[in-house]
Design an enzyme around this catalytic site. Structure first.
Site, PDB file in Angstrom:
ATOM      1  N   GLU A   1      84.820  24.898 112.202  1.00  0.00           N
ATOM      2  CA  GLU A   1      83.768  25.096 113.196  1.00  0.00           C
ATOM      3  C   GLU A   1      83.269  23.831 113.888  1.00  0.00           C
ATOM      4  O   GLU A   1      82.309  23.893 114.664  1.00  0.00           O
ATOM      5  CB  GLU A   1      82.575  25.868 112.593  1.00  0.00           C
ATOM      6  CG  GLU A   1      82.959  27.256 112.117  1.00  0.00           C
ATOM      7  CD  GLU A   1      81.799  28.140 111.729  1.00  0.00           C
ATOM      8  OE1 GLU A   1      81.998  29.360 111.644  1.00  0.00           O
ATOM      9  OE2 GLU A   1      80.688  27.595 111.504  1.00  0.00           O
ATOM     10  N   ASN A   2      83.910  22.685 113.694  1.00  0.00           N
ATOM     11  CA  ASN A   2      83.395  21.464 114.307  1.00  0.00           C
ATOM     12  C   ASN A   2      83.728  21.353 115.792  1.00  0.00           C
ATOM     13  O   ASN A   2      82.928  20.833 116.577  1.00  0.00           O
ATOM     14  CB  ASN A   2      83.922  20.242 113.557  1.00  0.00           C
ATOM     15  CG  ASN A   2      83.371  20.171 112.147  1.00  0.00           C
ATOM     16  OD1 ASN A   2      82.407  20.841 111.812  1.00  0.00           O
ATOM     17  ND2 ASN A   2      84.000  19.368 111.310  1.00  0.00           N
TER      18      ASN A   2
END
Length: 793
Positions: A412-413
């Protein structure tokens, strides 16, 4: 031959300042488990004890033992740590051997001829993280804790399902290795198969104590042998295995494993050996563009597959407690639910060999995240060098495992950078992109070119598109849980759903153990403490209210209905997305397991008990699945056939009233080819006309039900059923429609387990529920543990 001496005994733990005395320490282990064993801190999993032990993670700690010199017949002795958590100084009689700052790496120190007091001083992870932050500057993250500033299991700093218990200790084995002339330092196995011939190429690095000694390596696998010379410190040996048996994911074939052995020789004297098990298979990731966007489809041995996946988090917040047997038990549970892919999530660890061994044997594909999650990670030193070193070590360490099929750069970065307000605040500062699009793909390409790499999850494949675009690559579906009804899963067809899920509390017996002395209620102090999600109970309540009348003051009904809602929510997504294969090529449910007793998205709770969701996954991930979905103004039945054989027969469709009356019936032909989906239109006269009607679709033993209205609008009859004892369980016979009947076996006995979860019975139908661990079977007590949906009062 190299000799190994484990260093497991005689360790003590103390405060570095010398206060507080000493206590016995277990190695492998951690400070928390040692303090618990000594009775100095309470179990942080119980009640609200977590807050009482927060001080442990902010202290420095020291481990000590006596190190005796190795046998004089060997030229060199190395002290080897497989894992130190995390920031440590290693000393022998006060002389520094080295410093460490990465939980995900191993360390080796030359202690030839030395003996004395071995000391490992651990600095507080908080102190190190705050020091790094002071050097590189502030970076945003999903949580306030500073986990992105050091290479440590991120979720030990807490998560929306986990406690904040910041560990320190010698968390993996430590040993002395005694050797002479040379040792095997690294083996990088490239395992491929082409036209039925298995090929193994072993790139071998050695460390020498005598430069002039001529060395060879001999490898053996599948009855084939080959030798090669070592030129300096490197050599390559190649083998061919004719008629190699292919390793397949579970459900597609068998999982043959071959013993591979490499021996380092000086003349005919064996100096060292390296052994692993390997499997021959190919893996590809198809991300080509098509009419629907950009695909994300795994193919093993050329067979394209819909991935039936679950996300895996560390099975204990103290990972040194997870034994080989526990890994095996949890992964057998996954396989038993029809799972064929396990994603090792990026806020945890690279798991031990025991995890990947079990996946090899069970045919579970492994998607491995690199440990980055939900934060902007600085790319400056000292972190950058640590990231590359850990990646190179772990890629090579895990390469032998045929179950490992995908490397993923982060969790999710890339999405966070674009959507969570990071980009403006960073103002050009590093945040991890150089890792995910630079360092990590380069390491994988150089070390392990046999496996695909993807930059992150979610990731659309290009900054020209939104990172979480459902039409391109992997997608995380969290808007539904956070903001709407689970019916909204049916609004789109992502190419691959790598995360989605719905919360529910753990099993009743798990709650009773975790909350001693507390009468549980949704908002009781202990329940609230064991709910870590932002507005978690609010989302549970709102999600429940869309379908049921929320019970007031009745915890047992609330507990049952929230578990029903979890199973139904996940079913809504999986049924819809599986029915759109091959456009959608996989679902990875968040999440399989828990690391402590907590209200969460898990299918198996923190005590290892299976929630109703677990049993629902067995239905959802079966080779054959029926589902009813809307198509314009009408309905269709999708027959999902992931088996290798055609699915043919009669499809029995019944429009029924909730009082049990069959209003209309039809029997169209079902014909779903192998690995395909067949869609049958429901005749208009069979479509339910109101909340008092529903549709039943049966194909042999496979059933789908369609209720057109929320339960709170359906005029259910008062459920009426009989309960009788059966061999190793009970039999329930329905006199009326009984929707989502559930035996909560742990209410009969904390050790009792049922072999099935939610089941809906039509009038006159019966089901036998197997129960193990029930010490005093009685139909009356069984009835008290049976729950089902009831009419709204």
């Amino acid at each position: 031959m190299r000799q190994v001496t484990p260093l497991t005994d005689g360790w003590i733990l103390r405060h570095p300042d010398g206060t507080g005395g000493t206590l016995p320490a277990s190695v492998p282990g951690c400070v928390h488990t040692d303090l618990m064993a000594a009775g100095l801190i309470p179990d942080p999993f119980l009640g609200r004890n977590e807050a009482e032990v927060a001080w442990v993670g902010r202290r420095d700690w020291t481990y000590e033992t006596e190190l005796r010199a190795g046998p004089g017949t060997y030229e060199q002795t190395d002290l080897v740590f497989d894992g130190l958590d995390t920031v440590a100084e290693v000393l022998l009689d006060g002389r520094p051997l080295g410093r460490t700052r990465n939980m995900h790496r191993s360390y080796r120190f030359d202690v030839t001829g030395l003996s004395g007091r071995l000391t490992v001083r651990f600095a507080s992870a908080y102190a190190e993280a705050e020091a790094v932050r002071g050097t590189v500057g502030e970076r945003p993250g999903a949580y306030a804790e500073p986990y992105q500033y050091l290479r440590k299991m991120a979720c030990s700093f807490g998560w929306d399902w986990g406690p904040t218990l910041v560990t320190a200790g010698i968390w993996r084995p430590v040993r002395l290795e005694h050797w002479s002339t040379a040792r095997i330092a690294r083996v990088r196995p490239l395992v491929t198969v082409e036209d039925g011939v298995g090929r193994v190429e072993l790139a071998v690095d050695v460390e020498r104590s005598r430069v002039e000694a001529p060395l060879t390596v001999e490898a053996a696998v599948g009855g084939m042998r080959a030798r090669a010379e070592i030129d300096g410190t490197r050599g390559t040996v190649r083998l061919r295995v004719p008629d190699a048996r292919l390793w397949w994911p579970r459900g597609y074939g068998e999982q043959p494993l071959y013993d591979l052995e490499l021996t380092l020789l000086h003349g005919e004297d064996a100096l060292d050996t390296w052994r692993r098990r390997i499997g021959f298979r190919t893996v590809e990731l198809d991300t080509s563009a098509d009419a629907h966007g950009t695909g994300f489809t795994l193919a093993v041995n050329g067979e394209r597959l819909f991935a039936r996946g679950v996300n895996w988090i560390p099975d204990d917040v103290f990972p040194s407690r997870v034994t080989r047997e526990r890994y095996r038990r949890r992964l057998e549970q996954a396989a038993g639910a029809g799972v064929d892919l396990v994603r090792v999530w990026g806020g945890g660890i690279y798991e031990s060999e025991d995890f990947y061994d079990a996946c090899d044997e069970l045919g579970l594909l492994v998607w491995q995240d690199f440990p980055f999650a939900c934060a902007a990670y600085p790319e400056e030193q000292p972190l950058r060098g640590e990231v590359e070193a850990e990646a190179r070590e772990n890629v090579v360490r895990l390469m032998p495992h045929p179950s490992l099929v995908l490397w993923n750069g982060n969790n999710e970065n890339l999405w966070g950078f674009r959507d969570w307000g990071w980009e403006p605040g960073l103002a050009g500062d590093s945040w991890g992109e150089g890792y995910y699009l630079g360092v990590l793909p380069r390491v994988v390409a150089e070390s392990d070119p046999t496996r695909p790499y993807t930059a992150g999850s979610p990731w659309s494949g290009s900054w020209l598109r939104h990172p979480n675009d459902p039409a391109h690559g992997t997608h995380h579906s969290w808007e539904v849980w956070n903001r709407s009804d689970y019916a909204d899963y049916r609004l789109d067809v992502p190419r691959f759903v790598a995360e989605f899920g719905w919360q529910a509390p753990p099993a009743y017996a798990t709650l009773r153990r975790a909350l001693p002395g507390e009468e549980p209620a949704p908002d009781s102090p202990g329940m609230l403490h064991h709910q870590k999600a932002d507005d978690g109970n609010g989302k549970l309540e709102r999600g429940l209210a869309r379908h049921f009348a929320v019970p007031e003051g009745d915890f047992d009904r609330w507990h049952y209905l929230t578990q029903v809602n979890q199973a139904r929510a996940v079913a809504a997504g999986v049924e819809h997305w599986r029915s759109h294969w091959p456009v959608c090529a996989g679902t990875v449910v968040w999440q399989l397991n828990d690391c402590w007793p907590v209200t969460s998205w898990a299918a198996i709770d923190g005590d290892g008990r299976e929630k109703p969701l677990y049993h629902e996954l067995r239905r959802l991930y079966a080779d054959r699945l029926l589902t009813v979905r809307r198509d314009g103004d009408g309905l269709v039945v999708a027959a999902v056939n992931q088996s290798a054989e055609d699915w043919r027969g009669a499809l029995r469709l019944r429009r029924m009233s909730v009082d049990g009356t069959v209003i209309a019936e039809a029997g169209p032909v079902l014909a779903a080819g192998a690995r395909s989906v067949a869609v049958t239109e429901v005749p208009a006269e069979l479509v339910p006309s109101g909340p008092e009607e529903f549709l039943v679709a049966d194909a042999g033993r496979v059933r789908a039900l369609h209720f057109p209205a929320p339960d709170r609008e359906i005029p259910y009859p008062r459920p009426d059923f009989e309960v009788a004892l059966a061999p190793d369980g009970i039999t329930v016979t329905a006199r009326t429609l009984v929707r989502d009947l559930l035996l909560q076996a742990d209410r009969l006995d904390p050790d009792a387990r049922a072999d099935r979860g939610l089941v809906t019975l039509l009038p006159g139908e019966e089901v036998t529920i197997g129960v193990r661990g029930w010490k005093t079977p009685d139909p009356r007590t069984a009835r008290s543990a049976l729950y089902c949906v009831e009419p709204t009062r």
